[in-house]
Design a protein around this motif. Structure first.
Motif, mmCIF file in Angstrom:
data_model
loop_
_atom_site.group_PDB
_atom_site.id
_atom_site.type_symbol
_atom_site.label_atom_id
_atom_site.label_comp_id
_atom_site.label_asym_id
_atom_site.label_seq_id
_atom_site.Cartn_x
_atom_site.Cartn_y
_atom_site.Cartn_z
ATOM 1 N N ALA A 120 -3.078 -2.445 6.182
ATOM 2 C CA ALA A 120 -2.466 -1.259 6.580
ATOM 3 C C ALA A 120 -3.410 -0.176 6.187
ATOM 4 O O ALA A 120 -4.227 -0.280 5.103
ATOM 5 N N SER A 121 -3.429 0.731 6.976
ATOM 6 C CA SER A 121 -4.283 1.999 6.397
ATOM 7 C C SER A 121 -3.734 3.311 7.149
ATOM 8 O O SER A 121 -2.991 3.531 8.014
ATOM 9 N N ASP A 122 -4.222 4.385 6.461
ATOM 10 C CA ASP A 122 -3.948 5.683 7.006
ATOM 11 C C ASP A 122 -4.769 6.860 6.251
ATOM 12 O O ASP A 122 -5.130 6.469 5.252
ATOM 13 N N PRO A 123 -4.990 7.528 7.007
ATOM 14 C CA PRO A 123 -5.998 8.731 6.598
ATOM 15 C C PRO A 123 -5.641 10.058 5.791
ATOM 16 O O PRO A 123 -6.369 10.803 5.387
ATOM 17 N N THR A 124 -4.221 10.075 5.663
ATOM 18 C CA THR A 124 -3.533 10.960 5.311
ATOM 19 C C THR A 124 -2.585 11.041 3.827
ATOM 20 O O THR A 124 -1.769 11.589 3.843
ATOM 21 N N ILE A 125 -2.697 9.970 3.454
ATOM 22 C CA ILE A 125 -1.750 9.392 2.191
ATOM 23 C C ILE A 125 -1.745 10.160 0.986
ATOM 24 O O ILE A 125 -3.044 10.251 0.755
ATOM 25 N N ILE A 126 -0.917 10.792 0.421
ATOM 26 C CA ILE A 126 -1.207 11.170 -0.674
ATOM 27 C C ILE A 126 -0.868 10.347 -1.944
ATOM 28 O O ILE A 126 -0.107 9.224 -1.728
ATOM 29 N N THR A 127 -1.337 10.531 -3.112
ATOM 30 C CA THR A 127 -1.184 9.183 -4.143
ATOM 31 C C THR A 127 0.155 9.060 -4.266
ATOM 32 O O THR A 127 0.618 7.877 -4.489
ATOM 33 N N SER A 128 1.228 9.830 -4.399
ATOM 34 C CA SER A 128 2.652 9.627 -4.504
ATOM 35 C C SER A 128 3.317 8.717 -3.335
ATOM 36 O O SER A 128 4.404 8.087 -3.669
ATOM 37 N N ARG A 129 2.475 8.604 -2.254
ATOM 38 C CA ARG A 129 3.119 7.814 -1.172
ATOM 39 C C ARG A 129 2.400 6.502 -1.079
ATOM 40 O O ARG A 129 2.777 5.815 -0.061
ATOM 41 N N VAL A 130 1.440 6.149 -1.714
ATOM 42 C CA VAL A 130 0.426 4.865 -1.442
ATOM 43 C C VAL A 130 1.389 3.728 -1.414
ATOM 44 O O VAL A 130 1.055 2.893 -0.729
ATOM 45 N N ARG A 131 2.248 3.586 -2.068
ATOM 46 C CA ARG A 131 3.299 2.301 -2.174
ATOM 47 C C ARG A 131 4.436 2.341 -0.989
ATOM 48 O O ARG A 131 5.120 1.421 -1.013
ATOM 49 N N LEU A 132 4.177 3.341 -0.307
ATOM 50 C CA LEU A 132 5.523 3.330 0.831
ATOM 51 C C LEU A 132 4.892 2.837 2.190
ATOM 52 O O LEU A 132 3.966 3.474 2.500
ATOM 53 N N GLU A 133 5.765 1.957 2.582
ATOM 54 C CA GLU A 133 5.326 1.349 3.850
ATOM 55 C C GLU A 133 5.232 2.371 4.948
ATOM 56 O O GLU A 133 4.464 2.342 5.907
ATOM 57 N N LEU A 134 6.052 3.227 5.007
ATOM 58 C CA LEU A 134 6.212 4.239 5.960
ATOM 59 C C LEU A 134 5.001 5.185 6.148
ATOM 60 O O LEU A 134 4.712 5.845 7.189
ATOM 61 N N ALA A 135 4.477 5.374 5.091
ATOM 62 C CA ALA A 135 3.260 6.242 4.875
ATOM 63 C C ALA A 135 1.913 5.773 5.720
ATOM 64 O O ALA A 135 1.050 6.574 6.009
ATOM 65 N N TYR A 136 1.983 4.364 6.156
ATOM 66 C CA TYR A 136 0.855 3.769 6.808
ATOM 67 C C TYR A 136 1.003 3.855 8.196
ATOM 68 O O TYR A 136 1.990 3.300 8.666
ATOM 69 N N ARG A 137 0.078 4.224 8.941
ATOM 70 C CA ARG A 137 0.113 4.501 10.347
ATOM 71 C C ARG A 137 -0.237 3.337 11.360
ATOM 72 O O ARG A 137 -0.013 2.805 12.015
ATOM 73 N N TYR A 138 -1.580 2.666 10.661
ATOM 74 C CA TYR A 138 -2.264 1.546 11.349
ATOM 75 C C TYR A 138 -1.905 0.408 10.362
ATOM 76 O O TYR A 138 -2.240 0.076 9.360
ATOM 77 N N TRP A 139 -1.586 -0.804 11.428
ATOM 78 C CA TRP A 139 -1.235 -2.064 10.648
ATOM 79 C C TRP A 139 -2.176 -3.254 11.591
ATOM 80 O O TRP A 139 -2.065 -3.022 12.549
#
Length: 125
Positions: A96-115
């Motif tokens: 999964a990937s996302d361009p806007t994740i901040i460090t505190s949210r790296v482990r959160l599934e919902l933070a990732y836009r592309y799968w």
């Protein structure tokens, strides 16, 4: 952005597998790229992540010291080297990937836009 995971398979406990995720459809500076997994009957959980720029990596406690995440910027590829595999590592693994994740949210599934689609890893005892 498209992600294509590959490299899953079946292995005995103690063995190794290497997963790959090919990423296309854009430039990825600033992205966070990660691996999640989902075992039968369980929720999807974080495994590891890496920033596309720089060397910062993140790991779940359950895989720290056994798994290594890396990337090849020239090939737009993410990899997960899995050593000392255990039966409890059996799951479908997703990149999964996302361009806007901040460090505190790296482990959160919902933070990732592309799968990407998942790849099955089965570890037998």
């Amino acid at each position: 952005v498209q992600l294509q995971a590959s490299g899953g398979g079946s292995v005995q406990a103690g063995g190794s597998l290497r997963l790959s995720c090919t990423i296309s459809g854009g430039t990825f500076r600033g992205y966070v790229i990660g691996w999640f997994r989902q075992a039968p009957g369980k929720e999807r959980e974080f495994v590891a992540a890496i920033k596309w720029s720089g060397d910062t990596t993140y790991y779940a406690d359950s895989v720290k010291g056994r798994f290594t995440i890396s990337r090849d910027n020239a090939k737009n590829k993410l990899e997960l080297q899995m050593n000392s595999l255990k039966p409890e590592d059996t799951a479908v693994y997703y990149c999964a990937s996302d361009p806007t994740i901040i460090t505190s949210r790296v482990r959160l599934e919902l933070a990732y836009r592309y799968w990407g689609q998942g790849t099955q890893v089965t570890v037998s005892s």
